[in-house]
Motif scaffolding. Structure first.
Motif, PDB file in Angstrom:
ATOM      1  N   LEU A 119     -28.996  23.653  55.568  1.00 32.15           N
ATOM      2  CA  LEU A 119     -30.090  23.882  54.620  1.00 32.15           C
ATOM      3  C   LEU A 119     -30.195  25.361  54.267  1.00 32.15           C
ATOM      4  N   SER A 120     -30.068  26.229  55.276  1.00 31.80           N
ATOM      5  CA  SER A 120     -30.132  27.672  55.040  1.00 31.80           C
ATOM      6  C   SER A 120     -28.994  28.118  54.118  1.00 31.80           C
ATOM      7  N   TYR A 121     -27.795  27.592  54.367  1.00 37.02           N
ATOM      8  CA  TYR A 121     -26.642  28.033  53.572  1.00 37.02           C
ATOM      9  C   TYR A 121     -26.633  27.443  52.169  1.00 37.02           C
ATOM     10  N   ILE A 122     -27.281  26.316  51.977  1.00 32.35           N
ATOM     11  CA  ILE A 122     -27.440  25.809  50.604  1.00 32.35           C
ATOM     12  C   ILE A 122     -28.270  26.795  49.790  1.00 32.35           C
ATOM     13  N   GLN A 123     -29.365  27.281  50.397  1.00 26.82           N
ATOM     14  CA  GLN A 123     -30.204  28.267  49.712  1.00 26.82           C
ATOM     15  C   GLN A 123     -29.460  29.586  49.528  1.00 26.82           C
ATOM     16  N   ILE A 124     -28.665  29.962  50.523  1.00 25.53           N
ATOM     17  CA  ILE A 124     -27.889  31.203  50.435  1.00 25.53           C
ATOM     18  C   ILE A 124     -26.876  31.114  49.302  1.00 25.53           C
ATOM     19  N   LEU A 125     -26.164  29.985  49.212  1.00 27.92           N
ATOM     20  CA  LEU A 125     -25.158  29.818  48.153  1.00 27.92           C
ATOM     21  C   LEU A 125     -25.812  29.818  46.775  1.00 27.92           C
ATOM     22  N   ARG A 126     -26.988  29.208  46.667  1.00 28.65           N
ATOM     23  CA  ARG A 126     -27.708  29.244  45.379  1.00 28.65           C
ATOM     24  C   ARG A 126     -28.011  30.678  44.966  1.00 28.65           C
ATOM     25  N   ALA A 127     -28.488  31.473  45.935  1.00 26.13           N
ATOM     26  CA  ALA A 127     -28.811  32.872  45.651  1.00 26.13           C
ATOM     27  C   ALA A 127     -27.556  33.658  45.285  1.00 26.13           C
ATOM     28  N   ILE A 128     -26.442  33.373  45.973  1.00 25.22           N
ATOM     29  CA  ILE A 128     -25.184  34.096  45.704  1.00 25.22           C
ATOM     30  C   ILE A 128     -24.652  33.766  44.314  1.00 25.22           C
ATOM     31  N   PHE A 129     -24.690  32.497  43.919  1.00 30.31           N
ATOM     32  CA  PHE A 129     -24.171  32.097  42.613  1.00 30.31           C
ATOM     33  C   PHE A 129     -25.026  32.626  41.461  1.00 30.31           C
ATOM     34  N   ASN A 130     -26.250  33.029  41.773  1.00 36.53           N
ATOM     35  CA  ASN A 130     -27.115  33.609  40.746  1.00 36.53           C
ATOM     36  C   ASN A 130     -26.908  35.113  40.564  1.00 36.53           C
ATOM     37  N   LEU A 131     -26.071  35.715  41.414  1.00 34.61           N
ATOM     38  CA  LEU A 131     -25.791  37.147  41.272  1.00 34.61           C
ATOM     39  C   LEU A 131     -24.973  37.391  40.011  1.00 34.61           C
ATOM     40  N   PRO A 132     -25.146  38.560  39.383  1.00 35.61           N
ATOM     41  CA  PRO A 132     -24.543  38.785  38.067  1.00 35.61           C
ATOM     42  C   PRO A 132     -23.028  38.934  38.063  1.00 35.61           C
ATOM     43  N   SER A 133     -22.436  39.541  39.092  1.00 39.71           N
ATOM     44  CA  SER A 133     -20.995  39.820  39.064  1.00 39.71           C
ATOM     45  C   SER A 133     -20.258  39.105  40.192  1.00 39.71           C
ATOM     46  N   LYS A 134     -18.952  38.904  39.963  1.00 39.05           N
ATOM     47  CA  LYS A 134     -18.111  38.259  40.959  1.00 39.05           C
ATOM     48  C   LYS A 134     -17.998  39.113  42.217  1.00 39.05           C
ATOM     49  N   ASP A 135     -17.865  40.428  42.042  1.00 38.48           N
ATOM     50  CA  ASP A 135     -17.759  41.335  43.188  1.00 38.48           C
ATOM     51  C   ASP A 135     -19.002  41.278  44.061  1.00 38.48           C
ATOM     52  N   ALA A 136     -20.163  41.214  43.423  1.00 42.74           N
ATOM     53  CA  ALA A 136     -21.420  41.134  44.176  1.00 42.74           C
ATOM     54  C   ALA A 136     -21.496  39.828  44.961  1.00 42.74           C
ATOM     55  N   ARG A 137     -21.014  38.731  44.343  1.00 38.79           N
ATOM     56  CA  ARG A 137     -21.032  37.443  45.031  1.00 38.79           C
ATOM     57  C   ARG A 137     -20.107  37.449  46.244  1.00 38.79           C
ATOM     58  N   ILE A 138     -18.903  38.008  46.056  1.00 38.31           N
ATOM     59  CA  ILE A 138     -17.941  38.062  47.165  1.00 38.31           C
ATOM     60  C   ILE A 138     -18.459  38.948  48.291  1.00 38.31           C
ATOM     61  N   LYS A 139     -19.010  40.108  47.927  1.00 40.99           N
ATOM     62  CA  LYS A 139     -19.523  41.045  48.935  1.00 40.99           C
ATOM     63  C   LYS A 139     -20.691  40.433  49.716  1.00 40.99           C
ATOM     64  N   THR A 140     -21.587  39.763  49.015  1.00 43.53           N
ATOM     65  CA  THR A 140     -22.748  39.165  49.680  1.00 43.53           C
ATOM     66  C   THR A 140     -22.326  38.020  50.595  1.00 43.53           C
ATOM     67  N   PHE A 141     -21.416  37.175  50.092  1.00 44.49           N
ATOM     68  CA  PHE A 141     -20.956  36.063  50.923  1.00 44.49           C
ATOM     69  C   PHE A 141     -20.167  36.561  52.132  1.00 44.49           C
ATOM     70  N   GLY A 142     -19.502  37.720  51.968  1.00 44.58           N
ATOM     71  CA  GLY A 142     -18.746  38.308  53.074  1.00 44.58           C
ATOM     72  C   GLY A 142     -19.608  38.654  54.266  1.00 44.58           C
ATOM     73  N   THR A 143     -20.904  38.939  54.010  1.00 44.78           N
ATOM     74  CA  THR A 143     -21.810  39.253  55.123  1.00 44.78           C
ATOM     75  C   THR A 143     -22.077  38.028  55.998  1.00 44.78           C
ATOM     76  N   CYS A 144     -21.769  36.835  55.462  1.00 43.26           N
ATOM     77  CA  CYS A 144     -21.973  35.601  56.232  1.00 43.26           C
ATOM     78  C   CYS A 144     -20.698  35.142  56.935  1.00 43.26           C
ATOM     79  N   GLY A 145     -19.597  35.831  56.677  1.00 40.07           N
ATOM     80  CA  GLY A 145     -18.299  35.387  57.189  1.00 40.07           C
ATOM     81  C   GLY A 145     -18.243  35.264  58.695  1.00 40.07           C
ATOM     82  N   SER A 146     -18.740  36.277  59.399  1.00 42.16           N
ATOM     83  CA  SER A 146     -18.681  36.252  60.862  1.00 42.16           C
ATOM     84  C   SER A 146     -19.553  35.129  61.428  1.00 42.16           C
ATOM     85  N   HIS A 147     -20.724  34.929  60.809  1.00 47.55           N
ATOM     86  CA  HIS A 147     -21.624  33.875  61.276  1.00 47.55           C
ATOM     87  C   HIS A 147     -21.006  32.495  61.076  1.00 47.55           C
TER      88      HIS A 147
END
Length: 319
Positions: free
Chosen positions: A219-247
């Motif tokens: 449930l948390s990651y569904i909300q996280i992915l929604r927020a990431i896909f709403n970011l304006p640029s591809k680089d911002a989406r990749i960078k933000t999602f990268g912060t979740c990689g270790s988790h």
């Protein structure tokens, strides 16, 4: 087997741990990777605790939860590894009945605590990504402490019925456990009584740890992915999602072996016994070993601080 192992008794004074049945002659060789894994667990998790304590910039909710995870991994692995190595090296197979119950409790308690910590870390990632400006005001230190206490209390309560139920059963079959540690299912199977309540409770805890906890993480990651896909640029989406990689890596390393081991112990009766025992140990040892590696490599702040410490020490040695 000795006569005492098959004579009827209500409560055995000791159990006999066989190690890995069928591979007794290879125990010394098998101990080498397990010993290496334990060394990584100790050094890796202590390094994380040391770095977070020394570095003021890491005094944040994410790293507090990471410290909780490190302590949990240290306790979980230490509850079974020393006895396991004594079986492999010195053929010391006996374990006191009460010590067996304590080991069983620790394993289930801290497994539940670890699962709860992953839920808390998912909450932290959700707040950090979906409400970045309010992260510090939402996840205050007092709230982090309360979440930690709830996680520990839940794990302690969920694990308590395991030794209580196990102690009440009469044991009249044998006191030989074909395992490396006092696994709940293996011990209960030795009882000469209707132990369905223990099996049902084990499935209930499994549904809480894997079903309920994974549901909240998802449930948390569904909300996280929604927020990431709403970011304006591809680089911002990749960078933000990268912060979740270790988790995400740590979650997969924990839940997949846990689910596989639980299903194997209950339904994998046609599998070789040594394979079942091996799997039951992998789920307890691999996540504590991988967590410090995953977070150390994937988390930039921890990796940079570790490199600084190693470089500084190396410079002092050769100066």
């Amino acid at each position: 087997m000795s006569e005492t192992n098959t004579t009827s008794f209500m409560n055995p004074s000791t159990f006999i741990l066989l190690g890995i049945p069928g591979l007794e002659t290879a125990h010394v060789w098998i101990s080498i990777p397990f010993c290496a894994m334990y060394a990584i667990v100790i050094l890796g998790n202590l390094a994380i605790l040391f770095i977070v304590k020394k570095e003021a910039s890491l005094h944040e909710p994410m790293y507090y939860f990471l410290c909780m995870l490190a302590v949990t991994d240290l306790v979980l692995s230490t509850s079974i590894l020393p006895k396991m190595l004594s079986i492999f090296w010195f053929n010391s197979r006996e374990i006191d009945f009460n010590a067996c119950l304590i080991q069983m409790y620790i394993v289930h308690c801290f497994s539940a605590i670890e699962s709860g910590i992953f839920v808390a870390m998912a909450l932290d990632r959700y707040v950090a990504i979906c409400h970045p400006l309010r992260h510090c005001t939402i996840l205050t230190n007092s709230l982090v402490v309360k979440i930690g206490l709830v996680i520990v209390l839940r794990g302690s309560i969920l694990a308590l019925p395991y030794p209580i139920l196990t102690r009440q059963w009469p044991y009249c079959k044998t006191n030989i456990i074909a395992e490396i540690f006092c696994a709940h299912v293996a011990v209960v199977n030795l009882a000469c009584a209707d132990t369905r309540i223990s099996s049902y409770y084990g499935l209930f805890v499994l549904s809480c740890r894997i079903g309920l906890d994974v549901f909240f993480i998802t449930l948390s990651y569904i909300q996280i992915l929604r927020a990431i896909f709403n970011l304006p640029s591809k680089d911002a989406r990749i960078k933000t999602f990268g912060t979740c990689g270790s988790h995400l890596g740590a979650i997969l390393a924990f839940y997949i072996p846990t689910l596989f081991a639980s299903l194997t112990s209950r339904f994998g009766h046609n599998l070789p016994r040594y394979f079942q025992v091996f799997i039951s140990n992998v789920y307890l040892l691999v996540p504590p070993m991988l967590n410090p590696i995953i977070y150390g490599v994937r988390t930039k702040q921890i990796w940079n601080k570790l490199l600084q410490l190693l470089t500084h020490k190396g410079t002092k040695i050769f100066s």
